[in-house]
Design a protein around this motif. Structure first.
Motif, mmCIF file in Angstrom:
data_model
loop_
_atom_site.group_PDB
_atom_site.id
_atom_site.type_symbol
_atom_site.label_atom_id
_atom_site.label_comp_id
_atom_site.label_asym_id
_atom_site.label_seq_id
_atom_site.Cartn_x
_atom_site.Cartn_y
_atom_site.Cartn_z
ATOM 1 N N THR A 177 56.170 47.399 43.912
ATOM 2 C CA THR A 177 56.345 48.576 44.762
ATOM 3 C C THR A 177 55.121 49.474 44.702
ATOM 4 O O THR A 177 54.656 50.005 45.721
ATOM 5 C CB THR A 177 57.598 49.356 44.328
ATOM 6 N N TRP A 178 54.574 49.631 43.511
ATOM 7 C CA TRP A 178 53.391 50.488 43.333
ATOM 8 C C TRP A 178 52.200 49.933 44.112
ATOM 9 O O TRP A 178 51.494 50.671 44.802
ATOM 10 C CB TRP A 178 53.078 50.576 41.836
ATOM 11 N N ARG B 209 52.610 50.459 47.769
ATOM 12 C CA ARG B 209 52.331 51.855 48.143
ATOM 13 C C ARG B 209 50.830 52.043 48.362
ATOM 14 O O ARG B 209 50.403 52.631 49.360
ATOM 15 C CB ARG B 209 52.824 52.803 47.049
ATOM 16 N N ASN C 246 49.248 52.532 52.269
ATOM 17 C CA ASN C 246 48.508 53.754 52.596
ATOM 18 C C ASN C 246 47.055 53.458 52.934
ATOM 19 O O ASN C 246 46.474 54.108 53.810
ATOM 20 C CB ASN C 246 48.629 54.762 51.450
ATOM 21 N N GLU D 190 59.664 55.742 48.704
ATOM 22 C CA GLU D 190 58.678 55.936 47.635
ATOM 23 C C GLU D 190 57.302 55.441 48.066
ATOM 24 O O GLU D 190 56.282 56.097 47.828
ATOM 25 C CB GLU D 190 59.128 55.196 46.386
ATOM 26 N N ILE D 191 57.266 54.293 48.734
ATOM 27 C CA ILE D 191 55.986 53.733 49.182
ATOM 28 C C ILE D 191 55.293 54.658 50.167
ATOM 29 O O ILE D 191 54.072 54.869 50.103
ATOM 30 C CB ILE D 191 56.219 52.340 49.806
ATOM 31 N N ASP E 214 56.008 57.913 50.614
ATOM 32 C CA ASP E 214 56.069 59.312 50.170
ATOM 33 C C ASP E 214 56.864 60.158 51.163
ATOM 34 O O ASP E 214 56.396 61.170 51.687
ATOM 35 C CB ASP E 214 54.658 59.881 50.001
#
Length: 321
Positions: free
Chosen positions: A71-72, A75, A79, A173-174, A176
């Motif tokens: 997931t991090w 993200r 972006n 979360e990805i 924001d």
């Protein structure tokens, strides 16, 4: 957020850099495919994957592991794609920009258009048949071309939720944002997405026979035999040339009157692009060498060949290596 990678668990530990490589390298192919779907360019996707890994390594000390490494990384990658796509015009195919061409007209090259690029097919192991089917459909050129018509953020929402199957909370979360914004945004994206009709695929033996006939017809430059394999309303397009043709008759006239390949000159090498059958097409030169001519990517159904994306830019052959 401030945090560190813990190193106090019992047993031997890898160094932080070795651990990072081990955890992230397995995700490289799917991150590459994600960036490709977002941008429509294999070359740009490669650059953004490199940027993603550099940013991740630089920010590794702040990764608190409240979410998964996957997931991090998504993200960071998403972006990076949104920043890149904001600064670029959307990539397209000729049939998205102009009406069908008249075969008697000379095709013209348009270097001012950022064209959609093909992508060599790759395999991700350890997925279910359903996940594999979603992966194939989401890499098809028709789907990737459709994605480019969506606003960038809607593009990301559709991919994260419908292709990658992140939850609404993970997607929030990805990107924001909030789950409410995710749910409303993906609903709008689904409404705006004009999906191509599912292709009724032939069995593997039927497909092999069709493709073998196609190669034989092309290498003989037997235009009637080539055209006989197309569906009645088939499409032929050839970026970066602006011209495109609809219908077997118009395609045949183009191949007979405008295509410079002579009988016995073509050599078709089977490859796979965008989870579709494809042929790297070369021409035999007088000195015996093979010159890259164009890369053909095919939509094949039980009715015949429905669409040929004939990429005539020699740079696409770089993707095969």
């Amino acid at each position: 957020m401030v945090g560190v990678v813990r190193t106090d668990s019992p047993g031997p530990r890898k160094s932080p850099d070795a651990e990072f490589v081990a955890q992230t390298e397995a995700l490289r192919h799917e991150l590459f495919a994600h960036c490709y779907r977002m941008l429509g360019s294999a070359h740009d996707a490669e650059d953004l994957v490199q940027e993603t890994y550099l940013r991740a390594w630089q920010a590794l000390g702040s990764f608190e592991r409240r979410s998964s490494m996957r997931t991090w990384l998504y993200r960071i990658a998403t972006n990076a794609c949104l920043n890149a796509v904001d600064a670029a015009r959307r990539r397209a195919l000729p049939m998205q920009l102009w009406p069908p061409s008249v075969p008697s007209d000379e095709p013209t090259e348009r270097t001012d258009v950022p064209w959609l690029e093909p992508l060599p097919t790759y395999r991700i192991g350890g997925v279910s048949p359903e996940e594999a089917a979603i992966e194939r459909e989401s890499l098809r050129l028709a789907f990737v071309a459709m994605l480019q018509t969506l606003p960038p953020r809607q593009r990301a929402l559709l991919l994260l939720r419908d292709v990658l199957r992140f939850t609404a909370a993970e997607t929030a979360e990805i990107l924001d944002t909030t789950t409410t914004a995710v749910n409303s945004g993906v609903r709008r994206a689904r409404e705006q997405a004009i999906r191509a009709q599912p292709v009724s695929e032939p069995t593997e033996p039927e497909r092999r026979r069709l493709l073998d006939r196609y190669v034989t017809a092309w290498e003989a430059k037997d235009v009637p035999a080539i055209v006989a394999l197309f569906t009645e309303d088939a499409v032929w397009e050839m970026p970066p040339l602006a011209a495109w043709y609809r219908g077997a008759e118009h395609i045949g006239r183009h191949l007979a009157d405008r295509c410079p390949v002579r009988p016995g000159q073509a050599s078709l090498v089977p490859v796979e692009m965008n989870a579709q059958p494809a042929f790297a097409t070369y021409t035999l030169e007088p000195d015996g060498s093979l010159r890259p001519a164009f890369l053909q990517v095919l939509d094949v159904s039980t009715e015949g060949i429905e669409h040929v994306y004939a990429f005539v830019d020699p740079s696409v052959f770089e993707l095969l290596h």
